[in-house]
Design a protein around this motif. Structure first.
Motif, PDB file in Angstrom:
ATOM      1  N   MET A 119       0.825  -1.203   0.000  1.00 44.42           N
ATOM      2  CA  MET A 119       0.000   0.000   0.000  1.00 44.42           C
ATOM      3  C   MET A 119       0.865   1.261   0.000  1.00 44.42           C
ATOM      4  SD  MET A 119      -2.746  -1.532   2.732  1.00 44.42           S
ATOM      5  CE  MET A 119      -3.676  -0.026   3.016  1.00 44.42           C
ATOM      6  N   ALA A 120       1.942   1.230   0.782  1.00 44.47           N
ATOM      7  CA  ALA A 120       2.853   2.386   0.801  1.00 44.47           C
ATOM      8  C   ALA A 120       3.515   2.556  -0.559  1.00 44.47           C
ATOM      9  CB  ALA A 120       3.910   2.198   1.890  1.00 44.47           C
ATOM     10  N   ASP A 121       3.835   1.446  -1.210  1.00 46.01           N
ATOM     11  CA  ASP A 121       4.453   1.525  -2.526  1.00 46.01           C
ATOM     12  C   ASP A 121       3.466   2.090  -3.547  1.00 46.01           C
ATOM     13  OD1 ASP A 121       6.836   1.151  -3.967  1.00 46.01           O
ATOM     14  OD2 ASP A 121       6.042  -0.652  -4.892  1.00 46.01           O
ATOM     15  N   CYS A 122       2.205   1.787  -3.362  1.00 48.38           N
ATOM     16  CA  CYS A 122       1.179   2.356  -4.243  1.00 48.38           C
ATOM     17  C   CYS A 122       1.156   3.874  -4.113  1.00 48.38           C
ATOM     18  CB  CYS A 122      -0.196   1.785  -3.891  1.00 48.38           C
ATOM     19  SG  CYS A 122      -0.425   0.071  -4.400  1.00 48.38           S
ATOM     20  N   GLU A 123       1.301   4.362  -2.882  1.00 48.15           N
ATOM     21  CA  GLU A 123       1.349   5.818  -2.673  1.00 48.15           C
ATOM     22  C   GLU A 123       2.532   6.417  -3.427  1.00 48.15           C
ATOM     23  OE1 GLU A 123      -0.959   7.457  -1.502  1.00 48.15           O
ATOM     24  OE2 GLU A 123      -1.926   6.488   0.221  1.00 48.15           O
ATOM     25  N   ARG A 124       3.653   5.716  -3.418  1.00 47.12           N
ATOM     26  CA  ARG A 124       4.818   6.196  -4.156  1.00 47.12           C
ATOM     27  C   ARG A 124       4.518   6.249  -5.647  1.00 47.12           C
ATOM     28  NH1 ARG A 124      10.081   2.925  -3.300  1.00 47.12           N
ATOM     29  NH2 ARG A 124      10.904   4.663  -4.510  1.00 47.12           N
ATOM     30  N   ALA A 125       3.924   5.185  -6.146  1.00 50.40           N
ATOM     31  CA  ALA A 125       3.650   5.122  -7.574  1.00 50.40           C
ATOM     32  C   ALA A 125       2.663   6.191  -8.000  1.00 50.40           C
ATOM     33  CB  ALA A 125       3.112   3.749  -7.938  1.00 50.40           C
ATOM     34  N   LEU A 126       1.806   6.583  -7.083  1.00 49.53           N
ATOM     35  CA  LEU A 126       0.822   7.629  -7.366  1.00 49.53           C
ATOM     36  C   LEU A 126       1.412   9.024  -7.207  1.00 49.53           C
ATOM     37  CD1 LEU A 126      -2.276   6.033  -5.621  1.00 49.53           C
ATOM     38  CD2 LEU A 126      -2.024   6.462  -8.065  1.00 49.53           C
ATOM     39  N   GLY A 127       2.716   9.085  -6.915  1.00 55.33           N
ATOM     40  CA  GLY A 127       3.368  10.386  -6.778  1.00 55.33           C
ATOM     41  C   GLY A 127       3.128  11.033  -5.438  1.00 55.33           C
ATOM     42  N   ARG A 128       2.872  10.189  -4.401  1.00 54.54           N
ATOM     43  CA  ARG A 128       2.606  10.731  -3.066  1.00 54.54           C
ATOM     44  C   ARG A 128       3.570  10.113  -2.057  1.00 54.54           C
ATOM     45  NH1 ARG A 128      -3.645   9.778  -4.222  1.00 54.54           N
ATOM     46  NH2 ARG A 128      -3.202   7.795  -3.164  1.00 54.54           N
ATOM     47  N   LEU A 170      11.840  11.970  -2.501  1.00 53.81           N
ATOM     48  CA  LEU A 170      11.783  13.364  -2.032  1.00 53.81           C
ATOM     49  C   LEU A 170      13.155  14.035  -2.047  1.00 53.81           C
ATOM     50  CD1 LEU A 170       9.372  12.753   0.984  1.00 53.81           C
ATOM     51  CD2 LEU A 170       8.816  14.006  -1.125  1.00 53.81           C
ATOM     52  N   GLY A 171      14.161  13.317  -2.542  1.00 55.35           N
ATOM     53  CA  GLY A 171      15.508  13.878  -2.598  1.00 55.35           C
ATOM     54  C   GLY A 171      16.211  13.867  -1.261  1.00 55.35           C
ATOM     55  N   GLN A 172      15.761  13.034  -0.336  1.00 54.49           N
ATOM     56  CA  GLN A 172      16.314  12.998   1.013  1.00 54.49           C
ATOM     57  C   GLN A 172      17.163  11.731   1.186  1.00 54.49           C
ATOM     58  OE1 GLN A 172      12.780  13.182   3.456  1.00 54.49           O
ATOM     59  NE2 GLN A 172      12.221  15.216   2.720  1.00 54.49           N
ATOM     60  N   LEU A 173      18.292  11.690   0.526  1.00 57.57           N
ATOM     61  CA  LEU A 173      19.119  10.492   0.528  1.00 57.57           C
ATOM     62  C   LEU A 173      19.656  10.157   1.923  1.00 57.57           C
ATOM     63  CD1 LEU A 173      20.359   8.197  -1.040  1.00 57.57           C
ATOM     64  CD2 LEU A 173      22.208   9.730  -1.758  1.00 57.57           C
ATOM     65  N   ASP A 174      20.083  11.160   2.670  1.00 54.87           N
ATOM     66  CA  ASP A 174      20.583  10.898   4.021  1.00 54.87           C
ATOM     67  C   ASP A 174      19.486  10.322   4.912  1.00 54.87           C
ATOM     68  OD1 ASP A 174      23.103  11.771   3.366  1.00 54.87           O
ATOM     69  OD2 ASP A 174      22.829  13.800   4.172  1.00 54.87           O
ATOM     70  N   ALA A 175      18.276  10.844   4.745  1.00 55.68           N
ATOM     71  CA  ALA A 175      17.153  10.331   5.532  1.00 55.68           C
ATOM     72  C   ALA A 175      16.821   8.902   5.120  1.00 55.68           C
ATOM     73  CB  ALA A 175      15.926  11.234   5.354  1.00 55.68           C
ATOM     74  N   ALA A 176      17.007   8.599   3.828  1.00 56.84           N
ATOM     75  CA  ALA A 176      16.766   7.232   3.358  1.00 56.84           C
ATOM     76  C   ALA A 176      17.740   6.269   4.019  1.00 56.84           C
ATOM     77  CB  ALA A 176      16.913   7.172   1.834  1.00 56.84           C
ATOM     78  N   LEU A 177      19.006   6.657   4.104  1.00 54.37           N
ATOM     79  CA  LEU A 177      19.996   5.815   4.765  1.00 54.37           C
ATOM     80  C   LEU A 177      19.655   5.617   6.237  1.00 54.37           C
ATOM     81  CD1 LEU A 177      23.206   7.317   3.127  1.00 54.37           C
ATOM     82  CD2 LEU A 177      22.319   5.009   2.786  1.00 54.37           C
ATOM     83  N   ALA A 178      19.129   6.664   6.862  1.00 54.50           N
ATOM     84  CA  ALA A 178      18.759   6.579   8.277  1.00 54.50           C
ATOM     85  C   ALA A 178      17.625   5.586   8.496  1.00 54.50           C
ATOM     86  CB  ALA A 178      18.354   7.963   8.799  1.00 54.50           C
ATOM     87  N   VAL A 179      16.735   5.452   7.513  1.00 57.25           N
ATOM     88  CA  VAL A 179      15.635   4.487   7.630  1.00 57.25           C
ATOM     89  C   VAL A 179      16.208   3.079   7.736  1.00 57.25           C
ATOM     90  CG1 VAL A 179      13.693   3.417   6.414  1.00 57.25           C
ATOM     91  CG2 VAL A 179      13.935   5.907   6.430  1.00 57.25           C
ATOM     92  N   PHE A 180      17.185   2.763   6.900  1.00 61.35           N
ATOM     93  CA  PHE A 180      17.796   1.430   6.946  1.00 61.35           C
ATOM     94  C   PHE A 180      18.551   1.192   8.246  1.00 61.35           C
ATOM     95  CE2 PHE A 180      17.792   2.149   2.229  1.00 61.35           C
ATOM     96  CZ  PHE A 180      16.929   1.117   1.915  1.00 61.35           C
ATOM     97  N   GLU A 181      19.121   2.251   8.796  1.00 60.46           N
ATOM     98  CA  GLU A 181      19.996   2.113   9.953  1.00 60.46           C
ATOM     99  C   GLU A 181      19.263   2.058  11.278  1.00 60.46           C
ATOM    100  OE1 GLU A 181      22.396   5.499   9.150  1.00 60.46           O
ATOM    101  OE2 GLU A 181      23.505   4.509   7.506  1.00 60.46           O
TER     102      GLU A 181
END
Length: 338
Positions: A223-232, A267-278
């Motif tokens: 469902m979250a991936d669907c939001e991404r695909a919908l541009g949200r 959203l262009g937040q690469l550092d925040a993306a890395l933080a999600v994994f960590e």
């Protein structure tokens, strides 16, 4: 939109060569558990939505063959595609109520030919409802016998073609929904078929309906991936705040982290993306869990995007070692960076 080569799951190009998304499940057959009810095995190299590895499998509860979702940059399903019949209650056997009861031959006559309802797709001869997973058959008992067989046959048919013809699979799932819209497994199957067909809005709507009926949060990542695909992507980020996240199994939680990290990259937040994994213990290489290979692959992809090449090589290597099912091309990615 292209299909992910490794898993066959649909995905949106996002400028990254991330691991192929895991396939959302397809109708479950007896061979699989709920998580595999609709998914199909993945194949090919992952170019999932940002940061998502393709994962194999679909929900075999419904399909006679088999394989939940990977680069879940959500496919948007169009709710307008839902037939009006989906809003109606399941048909009941009318014996004793002024109408002649339908006989078993009525159902059998629909196999391999176009049913009486001109808008519905024909049920193929090999779509035997008995191939459904027992958990799905149990849910269909709320319908009359003939209706349950009709719905079940379409679910099996959807599972049989979801890898090769996801749009046809969606037609079968919609036909099942037309007479079984109050059954959670039917709505889940329709949502997952819509996801595979790239109908993100419809997929999201159907999976929400399935969760309302059953209370099962197992498709949160899809469902979250669907939001991404919908541009949200901002909406996809909220999935981590769902109270049910703590109850997810390791593989589903890994998929959710991959999707949310991908949303951060959207959203262009690469550092925040890395933080999600960590966060938490998801990067504990001494304790790999279900979904770790895909999670580490996605983490390595984000590290590579951040220019941290040496670390990316290490994590692609860790992903390759944990990828016993060959879901990713982690070893190749590591070699490419050397």
């Amino acid at each position: 939109m292209r299909g992910d080569r490794r898993t066959g799951r649909p995905h949106r190009d996002h400028g990254t060569d991330s691991p192929p998304p895991r396939r959302a499940a397809a109708p479950r057959t007896e061979r699989t558990s709920r998580g595999d009810r609709f998914e199909r095995p993945a194949t090919g190299r992952g170019q999932a939505r940002a940061g998502r590895p393709e994962r194999s499998g679909s929900d075999d509860r419904y399909s006679a063959t088999s394989g939940r979702s990977g680069d879940r940059r959500a496919p948007a399903r169009t709710t307008s595609a839902r037939p009006a019949s989906a809003r109606t209650a399941p048909a009941r056997n009318a014996a004793g109520r002024g109408r002649a009861p339908r006989v078993e031959e009525d159902y059998e006559a629909t196999r391999g030919s176009r049913p009486a309802r001109g808008a519905e797709i024909a049920i193929p001869s090999g779509a035997d409802p008995k191939l459904l997973d027992p958990s799905v058959r149990s849910e269909l008992r709320s319908l009359s016998k003939l209706t349950a067989e009709f719905v079940g046959a379409h679910l099996v048919a959807a599972g049989q073609v979801i890898d090769t013809d996801p749009h046809k699979a969606l037609e079968h799932a919609r036909a099942a929904r037309g007479r079984g819209a109050r059954v959670a497994a039917v709505r889940e199957a329709t949502g997952l078929a819509a996801y595979h067909a790239g109908e993100w809005a419809e997929a999201l709507s159907e999976l929400r309906a399935a969760r309302r009926i059953s209370g099962d949060p197992g498709n949160i990542a899809v469902m979250a991936d669907c939001e991404r695909a919908l541009g949200r992507p901002a909406r996809a980020l909220k999935a981590l705040d769902d109270p049910a996240v703590g109850k997810l199994d390791a593989a589903t939680r890994a998929e959710l982290l991959i999707v949310v990290a991908g949303a951060r990259r959207d959203l262009g937040q690469l550092d925040a993306a890395l933080a999600v994994f960590e966060r938490g213990s998801s990067l504990d290489v001494k304790n790999p869990r279900p979904g770790s290979a895909r999670l580490w692959y996605a983490y390595a992809d984000a590290l590579a995007a951040a220019g941290r090449t040496e670390e990316a090589i290490q994590w692609f290597g860790a992903a390759a070692q944990a990828d016993f099912d060959d879901e990713t091309d982690a070893a190749d990615r590591a070699a490419d960076l050397l």
